[in-house]
Design an enzyme around this catalytic site. Structure first.
Site: not given
Ligand code: L14
Length: 344
Positions: A132, A252
């Site tokens: 993300c 985010h």
């Molecule tokens: O790798 O805890 O797609 O915010 C992205 C969000 C892993 C966890 C990924 C989080 C996730 C992350």
């Protein structure tokens, strides 16, 4: 429209935070579905989900779940993808995977449609949806890469708890209430690392997202480093990241410092970003307007603002990039890829 091709679609992780958004988007975008199969872990199997007014029972995902499936959207964790996506591919499905399982695999395209749409056609059954934090950054940096070239990126993130799933959302709300009531907070979920050590997220900032690596960076930080180079198609871009969890539920935010290879004009940068697909420029300091997580939540775009030239380095540019981590950061990027596949 009546002779449009329809697809048998499976959503793996249908009851999760990302799966829920994928279903909303397939519904609102009127995705050409013949048959929809909702899959999950054994724990969530049996739940009922209404899609376009029809009730669907969630089934446990097994290697046999994919007979006849043409498009499978995975967001049930890396282990589930590793165990099941190869079976889905064997059954002829194209898998769009939201996990970290195949992102750096050299046979797997890692796609942000606004940046490297053309990579989709190279897939061998699996297309990876990037992390993300990486998606929103590269979507905003692409027009600058094309126009000036990018030498270096230094990013600090301010990430919402929803990235870690619905349990982490519950955790923030529970801790906030406990804290306001003067009760013990008892951290139980965050950070999601390799140890049972947990920290308070309510009224705090935790500089750890995902497991620590041997080099002192977290896995989330290394995902940003590696995925940025792969998506932007340039291993020479230097990237360093610090990823921080903050007590926000959706969206985010990122402070990004980028060093361009060629001289730039700030007004031209603003125009490039204003014109970029999937990007909305919100940059009006005179009226105290800039991207905010609360404004980005629920919207598909990447929001960019606070554009200003570095004070020491002429070709340095500072920016603030915000997007809904469950939408462009996950579900929307995946559904965009699925729409491209459905259009052949
Ligand atoms: O790798 O805890 O797609 O915010 C992205 C969000 C892993 C966890 C990924 C989080 C996730 C992350």
């Amino acid at each position: 429209m009546s002779n449009q091709r329809l697809f048998n679609v499976a959503v793996v992780g249908a009851t999760g935070a990302v799966g829920e958004q994928i279903l909303h988007l397939l519904e609102s975008r009127n995705f050409p579905i013949k048959q929809l199969k909702l899959l999950s872990s054994a724990r969530s199997a049996g739940k009922i989900i209404t899609f376009k007014g029809q009730e669907h029972t969630v089934e446990e995902a097994t290697p046999d779940s994919f007979k006849g499936i043409e498009i499978a959207l995975f967001s049930a964790g890396g282990d589930v993808t590793k165990a099941l996506a190869p079976h889905a591919v064997e059954h002829g499905a194209v898998c769009i995977d939201n996990t970290n399982a195949f992102r750096m695999d050299e046979n797997t395209p890692l796609v942000v449609p606004e940046v490297n749409l053309e990579k989709i056609s190279e897939h061998k059954g699996i297309i990876a949806n990037p992390n993300c934090s990486t998606i929103q950054m590269v979507a905003a940096l692409k027009p600058l890469q094309d126009r000036y070239g990018i030498a270096r990126i230094i990013v600090s993130t301010y990430q919402a708890v929803s990235g870690a799933g619905s349990l982490a959302i519950d955790e923030l709300l529970r801790q906030t209430t406990a804290s306001l009531n003067g009760e013990e907070v008892n951290p139980a979920i965050l950070p999601v690392g390799s140890l049972p050590v947990k920290h308070q997220i309510a009224f705090n900032a935790i500089p750890q997202i995902d497991k620590f690596q041997d080099n002192g960076y977290t896995l989330e930080e290394m995902k940003m480093v590696r995925e940025t180079k792969k998506i932007m198609g340039d291993e020479s871009i230097q990237v360093t990241a610090t990823c921080v969890r903050i007590p926000v539920v959706y969206g985010h935010s990122e402070s990004v410092y980028v060093e361009l290879k060629n001289d730039y004009d700030l007004e031209e940068v603003k125009q490039l970003l204003a014109d970029a697909p999937g990007v909305t420029l919100v940059d009006d300091p005179a009226n105290q307007q800039y991207p905010l997580a609360t404004e980005a939540a629920g919207k598909p775009d990447v929001f960019v603002g606070r554009l200003r030239r570095d004070l020491g380095f002429e070709r340095g540019l500072n920016m603030w990039i915000v997007s809904d981590n469950l939408l462009k950061g996950a579900a929307w990027n995946a559904v965009q890829i699925a729409e491209h596949i459905s259009k052949g």
